[in-house]
Motif scaffolding. Structure first.
Motif, PDB file in Angstrom:
ATOM      1  N   VAL A  91     -19.952   9.331   8.183  1.00 40.15           N
ATOM      2  CA  VAL A  91     -18.692   9.274   7.444  1.00 40.15           C
ATOM      3  C   VAL A  91     -18.176   7.850   7.527  1.00 40.15           C
ATOM      4  CG1 VAL A  91     -16.337  10.161   7.258  1.00 40.15           C
ATOM      5  CG2 VAL A  91     -18.195  11.680   8.001  1.00 40.15           C
ATOM      6  N   HIS A  92     -18.085   7.209   6.366  1.00 40.33           N
ATOM      7  CA  HIS A  92     -17.631   5.823   6.296  1.00 40.33           C
ATOM      8  C   HIS A  92     -16.207   5.826   5.745  1.00 40.33           C
ATOM      9  CE1 HIS A  92     -18.321   1.499   4.621  1.00 40.33           C
ATOM     10  NE2 HIS A  92     -17.412   1.558   5.571  1.00 40.33           N
ATOM     11  N   VAL A  93     -15.240   5.528   6.594  1.00 46.66           N
ATOM     12  CA  VAL A  93     -13.840   5.486   6.197  1.00 46.66           C
ATOM     13  C   VAL A  93     -13.494   4.049   5.818  1.00 46.66           C
ATOM     14  CG1 VAL A  93     -11.452   5.925   6.894  1.00 46.66           C
ATOM     15  CG2 VAL A  93     -13.313   7.385   7.758  1.00 46.66           C
ATOM     16  N   VAL A  94     -13.039   3.875   4.583  1.00 47.11           N
ATOM     17  CA  VAL A  94     -12.684   2.546   4.097  1.00 47.11           C
ATOM     18  C   VAL A  94     -11.246   2.548   3.597  1.00 47.11           C
ATOM     19  CG1 VAL A  94     -15.046   1.922   3.479  1.00 47.11           C
ATOM     20  CG2 VAL A  94     -13.602   2.999   1.785  1.00 47.11           C
ATOM     21  N   ASP A  95     -10.619   1.396   3.679  1.00 52.22           N
ATOM     22  CA  ASP A  95      -9.257   1.210   3.183  1.00 52.22           C
ATOM     23  C   ASP A  95      -9.334   1.050   1.672  1.00 52.22           C
ATOM     24  OD1 ASP A  95      -6.755   0.297   2.396  1.00 52.22           O
ATOM     25  OD2 ASP A  95      -6.578  -1.164   4.022  1.00 52.22           O
ATOM     26  N   ALA A  96      -8.949   2.077   0.934  1.00 52.89           N
ATOM     27  CA  ALA A  96      -9.045   2.054  -0.529  1.00 52.89           C
ATOM     28  C   ALA A  96      -8.189   0.960  -1.143  1.00 52.89           C
ATOM     29  CB  ALA A  96      -8.652   3.415  -1.107  1.00 52.89           C
ATOM     30  N   SER A  97      -7.173   0.512  -0.433  1.00 52.06           N
ATOM     31  CA  SER A  97      -6.286  -0.514  -0.981  1.00 52.06           C
ATOM     32  C   SER A  97      -6.770  -1.932  -0.693  1.00 52.06           C
ATOM     33  CB  SER A  97      -4.870  -0.335  -0.420  1.00 52.06           C
ATOM     34  OG  SER A  97      -4.842  -0.609   0.971  1.00 52.06           O
ATOM     35  N   SER A  98      -7.860  -2.048   0.053  1.00 49.80           N
ATOM     36  CA  SER A  98      -8.384  -3.367   0.419  1.00 49.80           C
ATOM     37  C   SER A  98      -8.934  -4.093  -0.800  1.00 49.80           C
ATOM     38  CB  SER A  98      -9.487  -3.210   1.467  1.00 49.80           C
ATOM     39  OG  SER A  98     -10.058  -4.471   1.750  1.00 49.80           O
ATOM     40  N   LEU A  99      -8.580  -5.349  -0.947  1.00 47.86           N
ATOM     41  CA  LEU A  99      -9.057  -6.137  -2.081  1.00 47.86           C
ATOM     42  C   LEU A  99     -10.549  -6.435  -1.984  1.00 47.86           C
ATOM     43  CD1 LEU A  99      -6.078  -8.627  -2.486  1.00 47.86           C
ATOM     44  CD2 LEU A  99      -6.525  -6.521  -3.766  1.00 47.86           C
ATOM     45  N   ASP A 100     -11.091  -6.429  -0.768  1.00 49.45           N
ATOM     46  CA  ASP A 100     -12.516  -6.699  -0.605  1.00 49.45           C
ATOM     47  C   ASP A 100     -13.286  -5.450  -0.169  1.00 49.45           C
ATOM     48  OD1 ASP A 100     -11.430  -6.634   1.941  1.00 49.45           O
ATOM     49  OD2 ASP A 100     -12.519  -8.389   2.651  1.00 49.45           O
ATOM     50  N   ASN A 124      -9.507   5.946   2.406  1.00 45.53           N
ATOM     51  CA  ASN A 124      -8.237   6.102   3.102  1.00 45.53           C
ATOM     52  C   ASN A 124      -7.142   5.265   2.426  1.00 45.53           C
ATOM     53  OD1 ASN A 124      -6.597   7.079   5.161  1.00 45.53           O
ATOM     54  ND2 ASN A 124      -7.041   5.345   6.485  1.00 45.53           N
ATOM     55  N   LYS A 125      -5.901   5.600   2.704  1.00 43.67           N
ATOM     56  CA  LYS A 125      -4.730   4.906   2.149  1.00 43.67           C
ATOM     57  C   LYS A 125      -4.694   4.995   0.624  1.00 43.67           C
ATOM     58  CE  LYS A 125      -4.460   1.657   5.980  1.00 43.67           C
ATOM     59  NZ  LYS A 125      -4.338   0.253   6.380  1.00 43.67           N
ATOM     60  N   SER A 126      -5.130   6.136   0.115  1.00 38.86           N
ATOM     61  CA  SER A 126      -5.172   6.312  -1.333  1.00 38.86           C
ATOM     62  C   SER A 126      -3.789   6.259  -1.968  1.00 38.86           C
ATOM     63  CB  SER A 126      -5.863   7.627  -1.695  1.00 38.86           C
ATOM     64  OG  SER A 126      -5.150   8.732  -1.169  1.00 38.86           O
ATOM     65  N   ASP A 127      -2.759   6.504  -1.178  1.00 40.11           N
ATOM     66  CA  ASP A 127      -1.388   6.454  -1.693  1.00 40.11           C
ATOM     67  C   ASP A 127      -0.978   5.048  -2.107  1.00 40.11           C
ATOM     68  OD1 ASP A 127       0.429   5.496   1.031  1.00 40.11           O
ATOM     69  OD2 ASP A 127      -1.560   6.350   1.337  1.00 40.11           O
ATOM     70  N   CYS A 136      -2.885   3.030  -3.858  1.00 30.86           N
ATOM     71  CA  CYS A 136      -3.716   2.622  -4.994  1.00 30.86           C
ATOM     72  C   CYS A 136      -3.188   3.163  -6.314  1.00 30.86           C
ATOM     73  CB  CYS A 136      -5.141   3.142  -4.802  1.00 30.86           C
ATOM     74  SG  CYS A 136      -5.966   2.508  -3.353  1.00 30.86           S
ATOM     75  N   ASP A 137      -3.483   2.428  -7.358  1.00 30.81           N
ATOM     76  CA  ASP A 137      -3.242   2.911  -8.711  1.00 30.81           C
ATOM     77  C   ASP A 137      -4.166   4.115  -8.937  1.00 30.81           C
ATOM     78  OD1 ASP A 137      -2.427   2.415 -11.667  1.00 30.81           O
ATOM     79  OD2 ASP A 137      -4.628   2.528 -11.688  1.00 30.81           O
ATOM     80  N   PRO A 138      -3.651   5.217  -9.483  1.00 28.44           N
ATOM     81  CA  PRO A 138      -4.473   6.418  -9.654  1.00 28.44           C
ATOM     82  C   PRO A 138      -5.756   6.189 -10.461  1.00 28.44           C
ATOM     83  CG  PRO A 138      -2.167   6.946  -9.994  1.00 28.44           C
ATOM     84  CD  PRO A 138      -2.253   5.450  -9.868  1.00 28.44           C
ATOM     85  N   ASP A 139      -5.686   5.386 -11.521  1.00 29.68           N
ATOM     86  CA  ASP A 139      -6.887   5.123 -12.324  1.00 29.68           C
ATOM     87  C   ASP A 139      -7.906   4.313 -11.537  1.00 29.68           C
ATOM     88  OD1 ASP A 139      -5.912   6.519 -14.522  1.00 29.68           O
ATOM     89  OD2 ASP A 139      -4.975   4.734 -15.389  1.00 29.68           O
ATOM     90  N   GLU A 140      -7.412   3.316 -10.793  1.00 29.15           N
ATOM     91  CA  GLU A 140      -8.304   2.501  -9.966  1.00 29.15           C
ATOM     92  C   GLU A 140      -8.945   3.356  -8.875  1.00 29.15           C
ATOM     93  OE1 GLU A 140      -7.967  -1.204  -6.867  1.00 29.15           O
ATOM     94  OE2 GLU A 140      -6.663  -1.240  -8.622  1.00 29.15           O
ATOM     95  N   LEU A 141      -8.148   4.244  -8.281  1.00 29.82           N
ATOM     96  CA  LEU A 141      -8.648   5.124  -7.236  1.00 29.82           C
ATOM     97  C   LEU A 141      -9.732   6.054  -7.785  1.00 29.82           C
ATOM     98  CD1 LEU A 141      -8.377   6.021  -4.289  1.00 29.82           C
ATOM     99  CD2 LEU A 141      -6.643   7.655  -5.059  1.00 29.82           C
ATOM    100  N   ALA A 142      -9.523   6.582  -8.972  1.00 30.52           N
ATOM    101  CA  ALA A 142     -10.533   7.446  -9.595  1.00 30.52           C
ATOM    102  C   ALA A 142     -11.833   6.675  -9.807  1.00 30.52           C
ATOM    103  CB  ALA A 142     -10.010   8.009 -10.908  1.00 30.52           C
TER     104      ALA A 142
END
Length: 104
Positions: free
Chosen positions: A17-26, A53-56, A58-64
């Motif tokens: 399980v790889h948990v990544v910060d969805a809001s991270s620019l890199d 993680n931290k999907s809240d 992110c922009d919903p379209d970008e997150l999708a």
């Protein structure tokens, strides 16, 4: 390095399980580093799940788009409901029908 030594313990894992910060620019760069390391350790055949993680944040379209690109599951500690899909994916990967053995 200590990071590599810790990853070598993953040889015994049933699921990575790889948990990544969805809001991270890199985010893509960080995912690539982990994927390359897993490849070097011969772990690419193990089932893997990317948790965004931290999907809240992110922009919903970008997150999708991120979820589709990384076959990931978005979660947020601020939204308990986001953990339902995560649990479903974990269960599907860990207890896939092909792996379930019926006791006789």
């Amino acid at each position: 390095s200590a990071f590599r030594t810790a990853l070598e313990e993953l040889q015994h894992a049933d699921l990575l399980v790889h948990v990544v910060d969805a809001s991270s620019l890199d985010l893509d760069d960080k995912v690539a580093v982990v994927e390359n390391t897993l490849r070097e350790l011969g772990l690419t055949s193990k089932p893997q799940l990317c948790v965004l993680n931290k999907s809240d944040l992110c922009d919903p379209d970008e997150l999708a788009g991120l979820a589709a690109k990384h076959d990931g599951v978005p979660v947020s500690a601020l939204n308990r409901e986001s953990f339902g899909p995560l649990m479903e994916r974990l269960e599907a990967l860990v207890w896939s029908e092909a792996d379930v053995k019926v006791a006789t």
